[in-house]
Motif scaffolding. Sequence first.
Motif, short mmCIF file in Angstrom:
data_model
loop_
_atom_site.label_atom_id
_atom_site.label_comp_id
_atom_site.label_asym_id
_atom_site.label_seq_id
_atom_site.Cartn_x
_atom_site.Cartn_y
_atom_site.Cartn_z
N SER A 119 0.84 -1.20 0.00
CA SER A 119 0.00 0.00 0.00
C SER A 119 0.87 1.25 0.00
O SER A 119 0.55 2.24 -0.67
N GLU A 178 -9.71 -2.48 2.56
CA GLU A 178 -9.09 -2.97 3.79
C GLU A 178 -8.98 -1.91 4.86
O GLU A 178 -9.14 -2.17 6.03
N GLU A 179 -8.66 -0.69 4.40
CA GLU A 179 -8.39 0.36 5.38
C GLU A 179 -9.41 1.48 5.24
O GLU A 179 -9.96 1.70 4.17
N ASP A 189 -7.08 -1.98 -3.60
CA ASP A 189 -6.31 -2.48 -2.46
C ASP A 189 -7.25 -3.18 -1.48
O ASP A 189 -7.93 -2.54 -0.72
MG MG Z 1 -2.00 -2.77 2.52
#
Ligand code: MG
Length: 453
Positions: A103, A125-126, A170
């Motif tokens: 990332s 994911e984030e 991502d």
């Molecule tokens: Mg990552």
Amino acid sequence: MAKTKIEFVCRECGSSHHQWAGQCLDCKEWNTLEEVVISQATSSKPESLKDLPSSKVQNLSEIKSQNSNRLSTGLSELDRTLGGGLVDGSVVLIGGDPGIGKSTLILQAIAAINASSTTLYVSGEESAEQVSDRAIRLGIKEDILFIGETHLEKIIKISKDTRPKVIVIDSIQTMVTDLSNSAPGSVTQVRDCAAQLTQYAKQTNTILLMIGHVTKGGALAGPRILEHMVDAVLYFEGDAGGRYRIIRAVKNRFGAVNEISVFAMGEKGLQQVSNPSSIFLSNQENPSSGSMVMVTREATRPLLVEIQALVDQANGTPKRVSVGLDQNRLSLQLAILHKHSGIATFDQDVFINVVGGIKVSETASDLVVMLAIVSSLRDKVIPSKWIAFGEVGLTGEVRPVYNSMERLSEAQKQGFEVAIIPKGNAPKKPIKGMKVVTAGYLYQAIQYLLENS
Ligand code: MG
Ligand code: TYD
């Protein structure tokens, strides 16, 4: 009602089977078959992609090459690994262990691209805060478009509205599509999402960067199929705990494969290392037995790597463990050592490791691995200024390797004084400050080692 069919798809190799089994019949992995429902009613094109321009028939000779206008990522080392930058409409898959810096690298790259073209960062994911924190840490001030979304159809809709030049996903394992009703991260979800995104990228000439997780074995989790779909596959190598990371192109439709670039993880993200040749050496003050340096040359650059062997009395069944090198080749090397040099290891554990978490796939590592094994077994310390390279055949002959002059001059530049190399690679002129020992057969190289170290 739509007719449905059930299939079992292997998470590792992607092959499909009619029946469930404990072991995949193709790749022989255990417990990797997953039930997949195939709807027969799906139309040839997903709803989300229906209003995109369709392909037109063209004359091959009239098509202008797009390779000339490559988009720079702002990181010259990464550009080099990609074959000169990102090509319009290309799809790149970036794989690596969790926490290795995927990332971070991609955020740095799109920040540079964003100065000239719009970029969209999709994170499944984030949260927005997490990504923004990272951007602040990296000193990124660009206005990059961001969405925290996993629903593929929504992502494609947003892409159609905002028309970014580069889209980052991502990671691909977190995406879900309406086309498939299995769990996120399953083979079909990942495959269907990647296929739709790829189709979108090709039809709109958008660059797509997909991040993917890898399994314990080092393959991209589940969908090896992804590797076939995309234009380039980059893998991160290196110890997540260490400072250095290698990015290797294992597939590249627009450049050389096995091309590598080296980065160092620091306070402000990944910094390029433009002259990495000797950073992977352990540089011990007092060298110990079982360690030797080789010069690999994968793709276009020579790199010095240190190979360590530990040979020790086995307690029970002898172990053969190889980290960073091909495990099967180790058995082969031990058999050759026994048959052609009388060095037996059947009652010994043999461990091989490449320092720094690098992977060496070249057969030119044979000679170094075998000399390191002899060094450990006989407790003979190889002087730290020695290097070697060469492929060893089943009849014990040392076979020449490519680019030997380049390897030798790199070693000489780094101050190495003795090189043990294949006879077929003997340099035409002497090399200043370096003694070149040539070996036609393995026993000659071993003899030199035992007599001179
Ligand atoms: Mg990552
Ligand atoms: P990350 O890019 O989140 O990894 P991935 O996406 O591959 O899972 O990188 C995470 C690691 O990098 C984390 O351990 C913190 C470290 N890091 C730095 O050391 N310096 C930095 O500037 C950044 C952004 C991360």
